[in-house]
Motif scaffolding. Sequence first.
Motif, PDB file in Angstrom:
ATOM      1  N   CYS A 226      -2.606  48.638 -88.777  1.00 19.20           N
ATOM      2  CA  CYS A 226      -1.726  47.616 -88.199  1.00 19.20           C
ATOM      3  C   CYS A 226      -1.838  47.593 -86.676  1.00 19.20           C
ATOM      4  N   THR A 227      -1.765  48.766 -86.068  1.00 20.71           N
ATOM      5  CA  THR A 227      -1.803  48.846 -84.606  1.00 20.71           C
ATOM      6  C   THR A 227      -3.153  48.392 -84.060  1.00 20.71           C
ATOM      7  N   ALA A 228      -4.235  48.944 -84.601  1.00 21.90           N
ATOM      8  CA  ALA A 228      -5.575  48.575 -84.132  1.00 21.90           C
ATOM      9  C   ALA A 228      -5.862  47.105 -84.402  1.00 21.90           C
ATOM     10  N   GLY A 229      -5.420  46.622 -85.561  1.00 19.77           N
ATOM     11  CA  GLY A 229      -5.653  45.223 -85.916  1.00 19.77           C
ATOM     12  C   GLY A 229      -4.944  44.258 -84.988  1.00 19.77           C
ATOM     13  N   SER A 230      -3.693  44.551 -84.648  1.00 25.90           N
ATOM     14  CA  SER A 230      -2.942  43.641 -83.776  1.00 25.90           C
ATOM     15  C   SER A 230      -3.522  43.626 -82.371  1.00 25.90           C
ATOM     16  N   VAL A 231      -3.920  44.788 -81.855  1.00 23.52           N
ATOM     17  CA  VAL A 231      -4.523  44.848 -80.515  1.00 23.52           C
ATOM     18  C   VAL A 231      -5.827  44.057 -80.470  1.00 23.52           C
ATOM     19  N   ALA A 232      -6.696  44.292 -81.443  1.00 19.91           N
ATOM     20  CA  ALA A 232      -7.985  43.594 -81.480  1.00 19.91           C
ATOM     21  C   ALA A 232      -7.802  42.099 -81.707  1.00 19.91           C
ATOM     22  N   ALA A 233      -6.829  41.742 -82.542  1.00 18.91           N
ATOM     23  CA  ALA A 233      -6.607  40.326 -82.855  1.00 18.91           C
ATOM     24  C   ALA A 233      -6.179  39.543 -81.628  1.00 18.91           C
ATOM     25  N   VAL A 234      -5.225  40.084 -80.880  1.00 15.93           N
ATOM     26  CA  VAL A 234      -4.754  39.390 -79.676  1.00 15.93           C
ATOM     27  C   VAL A 234      -5.866  39.314 -78.639  1.00 15.93           C
ATOM     28  N   ALA A 235      -6.658  40.374 -78.530  1.00 23.31           N
ATOM     29  CA  ALA A 235      -7.728  40.406 -77.530  1.00 23.31           C
ATOM     30  C   ALA A 235      -8.757  39.308 -77.738  1.00 23.31           C
ATOM     31  N   VAL A 236      -9.046  38.950 -78.994  1.00 26.34           N
ATOM     32  CA  VAL A 236     -10.097  37.961 -79.265  1.00 26.34           C
ATOM     33  C   VAL A 236      -9.524  36.607 -79.686  1.00 26.34           C
ATOM     34  N   THR A 237      -8.223  36.394 -79.513  1.00 24.35           N
ATOM     35  CA  THR A 237      -7.624  35.113 -79.895  1.00 24.35           C
ATOM     36  C   THR A 237      -8.280  33.917 -79.217  1.00 24.35           C
ATOM     37  N   PRO A 238      -8.596  33.963 -77.902  1.00 26.82           N
ATOM     38  CA  PRO A 238      -9.276  32.807 -77.292  1.00 26.82           C
ATOM     39  C   PRO A 238     -10.572  32.447 -78.013  1.00 26.82           C
ATOM     40  N   LEU A 239     -11.327  33.446 -78.456  1.00 28.84           N
ATOM     41  CA  LEU A 239     -12.571  33.191 -79.185  1.00 28.84           C
ATOM     42  C   LEU A 239     -12.278  32.616 -80.569  1.00 28.84           C
ATOM     43  N   ASP A 240     -11.172  33.021 -81.168  1.00 34.24           N
ATOM     44  CA  ASP A 240     -10.792  32.499 -82.479  1.00 34.24           C
ATOM     45  C   ASP A 240     -10.361  31.041 -82.379  1.00 34.24           C
ATOM     46  N   VAL A 241      -9.691  30.676 -81.284  1.00 36.51           N
ATOM     47  CA  VAL A 241      -9.292  29.279 -81.072  1.00 36.51           C
ATOM     48  C   VAL A 241     -10.537  28.390 -80.980  1.00 36.51           C
ATOM     49  N   ILE A 242     -11.523  28.841 -80.210  1.00 37.60           N
ATOM     50  CA  ILE A 242     -12.762  28.074 -80.064  1.00 37.60           C
ATOM     51  C   ILE A 242     -13.465  27.936 -81.408  1.00 37.60           C
ATOM     52  N   LYS A 243     -13.550  29.013 -82.163  1.00 37.79           N
ATOM     53  CA  LYS A 243     -14.196  28.984 -83.472  1.00 37.79           C
ATOM     54  C   LYS A 243     -13.485  28.019 -84.423  1.00 37.79           C
ATOM     55  N   THR A 244     -12.160  28.062 -84.434  1.00 38.52           N
ATOM     56  CA  THR A 244     -11.392  27.182 -85.320  1.00 38.52           C
ATOM     57  C   THR A 244     -11.611  25.716 -84.968  1.00 38.52           C
ATOM     58  N   ARG A 245     -11.620  25.404 -83.687  1.00 35.00           N
ATOM     59  CA  ARG A 245     -11.835  24.014 -83.263  1.00 35.00           C
ATOM     60  C   ARG A 245     -13.231  23.532 -83.662  1.00 35.00           C
ATOM     61  N   LEU A 246     -14.235  24.392 -83.486  1.00 37.04           N
ATOM     62  CA  LEU A 246     -15.609  23.997 -83.806  1.00 37.04           C
ATOM     63  C   LEU A 246     -15.809  23.803 -85.305  1.00 37.04           C
TER      64      LEU A 246
END
Length: 312
Positions: A226-246
Amino acid sequence: MAEKKVSLPAKLINGGVAGLVGVTCVFPIDLAKTRLQNQQGLPCLVLTHFCAAVNLTLVTPEKAIKLAANDVFRQKLSKDGHLPLWGEVLAGCGAGTCQVVVTTPMEMLKIQLQDAGRLAAQRPVPTPAQAAAPGPAPSLVAPPPQARPTPPRRPSATGITVELLRTRGLAGLYRGAGATLMRDVPFSMIYFPLFANLNALGRETAGGQGDVQAQAPFWQSFLAGCTAGSVAAVAVTPLDVIKTRLQTLQKGEGEDTYRGIIDCTRRIMTREGPSAFLKGATCRALVIAPLFGIAQGVYFLGVGEMMLDLLG
């Protein structure tokens, strides 16, 4: 630290079972995350329908590859039972790279299905004046079946897959592969080393056998995931937004169409501002944290070993 040797088939089974359990628990939040990231000046929509079938079908090989590949790379890079931090990061990089083969089409189909309700809500609805406008005199004879308006068909994963293959070929399913790779590799490079170190905290040696450590309990693996997942998830959210839009093929009225990663980044920054790159960050953390917490806990329960022992 010496790690328990587990066969590759057992690792793949563990990863598949872990993924199925995890995604079943967190799918509704993942739907909200996709809707939020696709908003371009629109209000948040109420959750309507689910497309868990895509996740449940493809998350099995995706999680199996991701978790098993990380273990394999960690074993290959370990020397005398010790793995330095750079080796942990490199193993995560390898795991993130391997999983893209399955992750890209899975995300592609999932996003189209999750976004269908948002697009349907944008279709114009007749106003009261339009509804009350005089029309032709009603007929006493029922209109022929073909004249009756038919409700729009709900998209299906099979239908979307067939249409993509027909119109765009195999490349259609792998649209946004570069953005997916750009998101998943940094995520795994952050997640796996952080998880491994958190999961190792407080573990005692087994039976006083020096460097052989006892297996962490479920709750410890869960909290570490949970801890590692939440840290990594927030860190790469900008990249996830770009991927979702594309990967969103059907655009709503007034929404941008992007030509690639750079064009997408520039348009989001210009038209929506820096805050747009953090859309869905909370939902993403709420999805990834329990998903990986549950998945890692289940992974270490050893379901694969038990199944292979029964079959053997």
